[in-house]
Enzyme design. Sequence first.
Site, PDB file in Angstrom:
ATOM      1  N   GLY A   7       0.822  -1.209   0.000  1.00 10.74           N
ATOM      2  CA  GLY A   7       0.000   0.000   0.000  1.00 10.74           C
ATOM      3  C   GLY A   7       0.848   1.249   0.000  1.00 10.74           C
ATOM      4  O   GLY A   7       1.962   1.250  -0.547  1.00 10.74           O
TER       5      GLY A   7
ATOM      6  N   CYS B  83       6.414   5.243  15.539  1.00 11.41           N
ATOM      7  CA  CYS B  83       7.446   4.252  15.876  1.00 11.41           C
ATOM      8  C   CYS B  83       8.342   3.869  14.712  1.00 11.41           C
ATOM      9  O   CYS B  83       9.558   4.057  14.786  1.00 11.41           O
ATOM     10  CB  CYS B  83       6.790   3.012  16.465  1.00 11.41           C
ATOM     11  SG  CYS B  83       6.156   3.324  18.101  1.00 11.41           S
TER      12      CYS B  83
HETATM   13  C1  UDX Z   1       4.531  -0.588  15.791  1.00  9.29           C
HETATM   14  C2  UDX Z   1       4.897  -2.022  16.223  1.00  9.29           C
HETATM   15  O1  UDX Z   1       4.018  -2.952  15.576  1.00  9.29           O
HETATM   16  C3  UDX Z   1       4.835  -2.167  17.724  1.00  9.29           C
HETATM   17  O2  UDX Z   1       5.262  -3.458  18.103  1.00  9.29           O
HETATM   18  C4  UDX Z   1       5.751  -1.103  18.337  1.00  9.29           C
HETATM   19  O3  UDX Z   1       5.703  -1.160  19.728  1.00  9.29           O
HETATM   20  C5  UDX Z   1       5.358   0.284  17.869  1.00  9.29           C
HETATM   21  O4  UDX Z   1       5.382   0.321  16.451  1.00  9.29           O
HETATM   22  P1  UDX Z   1       2.291   0.812  15.505  1.00  9.29           P
HETATM   23  O5  UDX Z   1       3.168   1.924  15.054  1.00  9.29           O
HETATM   24  O6  UDX Z   1       1.205   1.100  16.494  1.00  9.29           O
HETATM   25  O7  UDX Z   1       3.168  -0.360  16.152  1.00  9.29           O
HETATM   26  O8  UDX Z   1       1.570   0.225  14.220  1.00  9.29           O
HETATM   27  P2  UDX Z   1       1.587  -1.114  13.357  1.00  9.29           P
HETATM   28  O9  UDX Z   1       0.291  -1.799  13.511  1.00  9.29           O
HETATM   29  O10 UDX Z   1       2.791  -1.908  13.592  1.00  9.29           O
HETATM   30  O11 UDX Z   1       1.627  -0.485  11.886  1.00  9.29           O
HETATM   31  C6  UDX Z   1       2.669   0.408  11.507  1.00  9.29           C
HETATM   32  C7  UDX Z   1       2.449   0.949  10.116  1.00  9.29           C
HETATM   33  O12 UDX Z   1       2.692  -0.053   9.149  1.00  9.29           O
HETATM   34  C8  UDX Z   1       1.041   1.470   9.834  1.00  9.29           C
HETATM   35  O13 UDX Z   1       1.144   2.692   9.131  1.00  9.29           O
HETATM   36  C9  UDX Z   1       0.414   0.415   8.958  1.00  9.29           C
HETATM   37  O14 UDX Z   1      -0.564   0.929   8.089  1.00  9.29           O
HETATM   38  C10 UDX Z   1       1.634  -0.082   8.185  1.00  9.29           C
HETATM   39  N1  UDX Z   1       1.493  -1.448   7.693  1.00  9.29           N
HETATM   40  C11 UDX Z   1       1.369  -2.483   8.556  1.00  9.29           C
HETATM   41  C12 UDX Z   1       1.531  -1.689   6.326  1.00  9.29           C
HETATM   42  O15 UDX Z   1       1.671  -0.767   5.511  1.00  9.29           O
HETATM   43  N2  UDX Z   1       1.440  -2.985   5.887  1.00  9.29           N
HETATM   44  C13 UDX Z   1       1.300  -4.040   6.726  1.00  9.29           C
HETATM   45  O16 UDX Z   1       1.230  -5.176   6.247  1.00  9.29           O
HETATM   46  C14 UDX Z   1       1.264  -3.784   8.120  1.00  9.29           C
END
Ligand code: UDX
Length: 464
Positions: free
Chosen positions: A265, A272
């Site tokens: 995407g 983070c």
């Molecule tokens: C992340 C880590 O997962 C967590 O363990 C850590 O403590 C903090 O950082 P978070 O930032 O809350 O957590 O979000 P997360 O659900 O991990 O997604 C991060 C980003 O990746 C989002 O923007 C999401 O849209 C994107 N993402 C996630 C993708 O683009 N593709 C995916 O397959 C999964």
Amino acid sequence: MKAKSDKKNTKKYNICVVGAGHVGLVAAACFAKLGHAVSCVDSDLRRIKALKNNKMPFYEPDLECLVKKGVKEKNLSFLTSLVEGVRKAQVIFIAVGTPPQKDGSADLSSVENVAQVIAGNLNSYKLIISKSTVPVQTGKKIKETISRYKKSSQNFEVASNPEFLREGKAIYDFFYPDRIVIGVESSTAEHILRDIYSKVDAPIIVTDVNTAELIKHASNSFLATKISFINAVSRICDLAGADISKITQAMGMDKRIGRDFLNAGIGYGGFCFPKDLEAFSYISKKLGYDFDLLKEVKNINEGQRKNFVEKVKERLWIIKNKKIAVLGLAFKPDTDDMRFAPSVDIINFFLKEGAHLTLYDPQAKPEAVKLFSAKGGSASGGKAGRLKFSKGPYEAIKGSDCLCLLTEWGEFKKLNLEKVKRIMRYPLIADGRNFFDKNKVCSLGFEYIGMGMQSDGQSSNTKK
Ligand code: UDX
């Protein structure tokens, strides 16, 4: 919450959590739920005042309920005085912000400040645990600082217990973690931390402090790498005419790879991944290793936003005066967090090109309003008139030339697509999260732009 049946009567610890941000506040509320006596300290008087009135500083499902319960049961209190919090605690979790600096390094001045206050108020043995994501060797620095400035002969120890919680699923992640990592220097510290978490049923990995700190950076960087890898593959799909959704399905079935974090995407955002990647890159270099892979992970991620707008531009031709509906602003669903959200760059691009934008997000509107109307912000100075917020998705979509889906909120699955098509000026969906069923929207007569979704449905639309 899964409670271990043999450990029901855990020792109650006096815990001070420093920092009422996402990590700190969630941890404080959850430690209180585990039965500990927790005080959560933040220097932001307004934040503490609001918390005392049960007002959460950010949206996180179930947090408000947990905080209210903790306060009611007198296991949770909020303070502005770090000195008071430190003096009455046996265990101190540091969960203050470690924001990125211009050179990519983490700003650890808040961590140092906490260490200094602890040094000045060491009235009993204390275990000081870093919960914020910090560069490797921060624990060592905390220890040095306290040793240098401490005014009493009381003992203390430093440990690391990195937090892996995801925004939007933070409470669940706290009580049902895949693992708990504790980096300790002694069996006393290990015992205390095991005790604190004894009601959480999860494997505990015990390491030294440096290793625990590295686990956090390595985990987040690996997840970001996984996302950028699949996004790079999605680019090839676009070029070669292949379908990324089938590729991820097949790849994900290989247990060694796993399906999670393989959604292509517009890329990752949030506070983070971008920050941790930079900090990991910086500290690796400082230690003598150039972690160039991480730079490429970042480049691919940023490229996805550009790639998305290019795709829209190719279809709309002239962006100026086109009406674009943006659904989803937060960096991911179930949060109101807009920090480093891909939507910000994408909206800024369309604004710069002269488009009229109507934005809708189920939770992030207040954050987005602040961001786009801030002095010097993108929507100030003449552009503001071309940026509107709507109360609901249909209001944003009405009369638009393109619907951009930027965050995959569950409520968008319930959209009546026939209605969407009827009210759009031109039925073009640009799906930044491959969220819609491409075949379905194309069969309804939409033109569809996906990310690595083979021919993007243009041909089926042409047939209509
Ligand atoms: C992340 C880590 O997962 C967590 O363990 C850590 O403590 C903090 O950082 P978070 O930032 O809350 O957590 O979000 P997360 O659900 O991990 O997604 C991060 C980003 O990746 C989002 O923007 C999401 O849209 C994107 N993402 C996630 C993708 O683009 N593709 C995916 O397959 C999964």
